[in-house]
Design a protein around this motif. Structure first.
Motif, PDB file in Angstrom:
ATOM      1  N   GLU A 103     -20.963  41.696   7.018  1.00 54.81           N
ATOM      2  CA  GLU A 103     -19.549  41.950   6.735  1.00 54.81           C
ATOM      3  C   GLU A 103     -18.749  42.042   8.040  1.00 54.81           C
ATOM      4  O   GLU A 103     -19.142  42.712   8.982  1.00 54.81           O
ATOM      5  CB  GLU A 103     -19.401  43.242   5.924  1.00 54.81           C
ATOM      6  CG  GLU A 103     -19.899  43.102   4.491  1.00 54.81           C
ATOM      7  CD  GLU A 103     -19.836  44.404   3.728  1.00 54.81           C
ATOM      8  OE1 GLU A 103     -19.372  45.409   4.312  1.00 54.81           O
ATOM      9  OE2 GLU A 103     -20.277  44.417   2.565  1.00 54.81           O
TER      10      GLU A 103
ATOM     11  N   ARG B   4     -24.458  43.223   3.788  1.00 55.10           N
ATOM     12  CA  ARG B   4     -23.695  44.332   4.382  1.00 55.10           C
ATOM     13  C   ARG B   4     -23.760  44.297   5.901  1.00 55.10           C
ATOM     14  O   ARG B   4     -22.848  44.767   6.578  1.00 55.10           O
ATOM     15  CB  ARG B   4     -24.187  45.671   3.845  1.00 55.10           C
ATOM     16  CG  ARG B   4     -25.594  46.069   4.222  1.00 55.10           C
ATOM     17  CD  ARG B   4     -25.992  47.348   3.493  1.00 55.10           C
ATOM     18  NE  ARG B   4     -27.355  47.749   3.798  1.00 55.10           N
ATOM     19  CZ  ARG B   4     -27.704  48.500   4.835  1.00 55.10           C
ATOM     20  NH1 ARG B   4     -26.775  48.938   5.675  1.00 55.10           N
ATOM     21  NH2 ARG B   4     -28.966  48.818   5.037  1.00 55.10           N
ATOM     22  N   HIS B   5     -24.822  43.701   6.447  1.00 57.18           N
ATOM     23  CA  HIS B   5     -24.909  43.559   7.902  1.00 57.18           C
ATOM     24  C   HIS B   5     -24.042  42.395   8.405  1.00 57.18           C
ATOM     25  O   HIS B   5     -23.784  42.297   9.606  1.00 57.18           O
ATOM     26  CB  HIS B   5     -26.353  43.327   8.333  1.00 57.18           C
ATOM     27  CG  HIS B   5     -27.266  44.474   8.028  1.00 57.18           C
ATOM     28  ND1 HIS B   5     -27.053  45.746   8.504  1.00 57.18           N
ATOM     29  CD2 HIS B   5     -28.409  44.536   7.286  1.00 57.18           C
ATOM     30  CE1 HIS B   5     -28.018  46.549   8.080  1.00 57.18           C
ATOM     31  NE2 HIS B   5     -28.841  45.841   7.340  1.00 57.18           N
TER      32      HIS B   5
ATOM     33  N   ALA C  75     -20.850  37.685   1.956  1.00 54.27           N
ATOM     34  CA  ALA C  75     -20.039  38.461   2.898  1.00 54.27           C
ATOM     35  C   ALA C  75     -18.787  37.718   3.349  1.00 54.27           C
ATOM     36  O   ALA C  75     -17.987  38.257   4.116  1.00 54.27           O
ATOM     37  CB  ALA C  75     -20.885  38.842   4.112  1.00 54.27           C
TER      38      ALA C  75
END
Length: 225
Positions: free
Chosen positions: A65, A62-63, A103
């Motif tokens: 993306e 998520r970091h 990602a």
């Protein structure tokens, strides 16, 4: 470009963050300790607190993306034992690569170590031997991934001398030598340029030399992997 750097408080990473921010890139650096955030902000980077030794793929991805590139510059560091060479220098690199693929981040650059492809000679300090083996295993994993446009950079002995802006950089062997962290960061920044694709799929050795950094990186196009 948005570039996410694992090991964002490292001595190479902070230099790289500064260079990327100065040229207008958006930079985020992953750190374990919130107290390190001020140093990243001073370098022009967004601090992201994420411990790669305890996080899962979803936590890390998520970091990543929306990023255009990811750089693994983390390391267990001096004073750590053999166990952390495994959990940081190997396992965290593999986790970061898994997260990049999840990602959808293709461009992936690794800061490794010269000598990581060989079994350490007899008599090598056991902890340093564990470090080389961990780096070699991580590199082998990264090289096996069709989902990443990877480059592995293996500097020689790192120094804190001022950079010269001139290096020896090769997909073959450069031989042993020193290289300033300033110059390692400059090479990484050049490898992360939007129009620089000649290093994809290459494992590179780097020491101080006579060739300007930009010229050395441009010269990688067409070199065999």
């Amino acid at each position: 470009m948005r570039i996410v750097i694992a090991g964002g408080h490292g001595r190479i990473a902070l230099r790289l963050e500064r260079l990327l921010a100065e040229r207008g890139d958006e930079v985020a650096g992953m750190i374990r300790r919130p107290g390190q955030a001020g140093d990243l902000l001073a370098a022009g980077a967004e601090p992201v607190v994420c411990d790669l030794e305890s996080a899962g793929v979803a936590d890390v991805s998520r970091h990543l993306e929306g990023a255009d590139a990811a750089v693994f510059a983390a390391g267990a560091g001096p004073g750590s034992g053999s166990a952390r060479k495994e959990t940081v220098d190997r396992a965290a690199a593999v986790l970061f690569a898994d997260a990049a693929e999840a990602a959808g981040v293709r461009r992936f650059v690794v800061v490794s170590s010269m000598g990581a492809d060989r079994e350490p000679p007899e008599g090598t300090d056991p902890v340093f031997a564990a470090y080389l083996r961990a780096k070699g295993a991580a590199d082998a994993d990264i090289r096996s991934r069709a989902g990443l446009d990877w480059t592995i950079l293996r500097p020689g002995r790192l120094t804190d001398e001022p950079g010269t802006g001139r290096v020896a950089l090769s997909a073959g062997s450069t031989g042993r030598g020193d290289v300033a962290r300033d110059d390692v960061a400059a090479v990484l920044a050049a490898l992360l340029s939007e129009d620089e694709r000649g290093a994809v799929g290459l494992t590179l050795e780097l020491i101080g030399g006579d060739t300007p950094v930009a010229e050395a990186v441009r010269g990688l196009a067409g070199q065999p992997g």
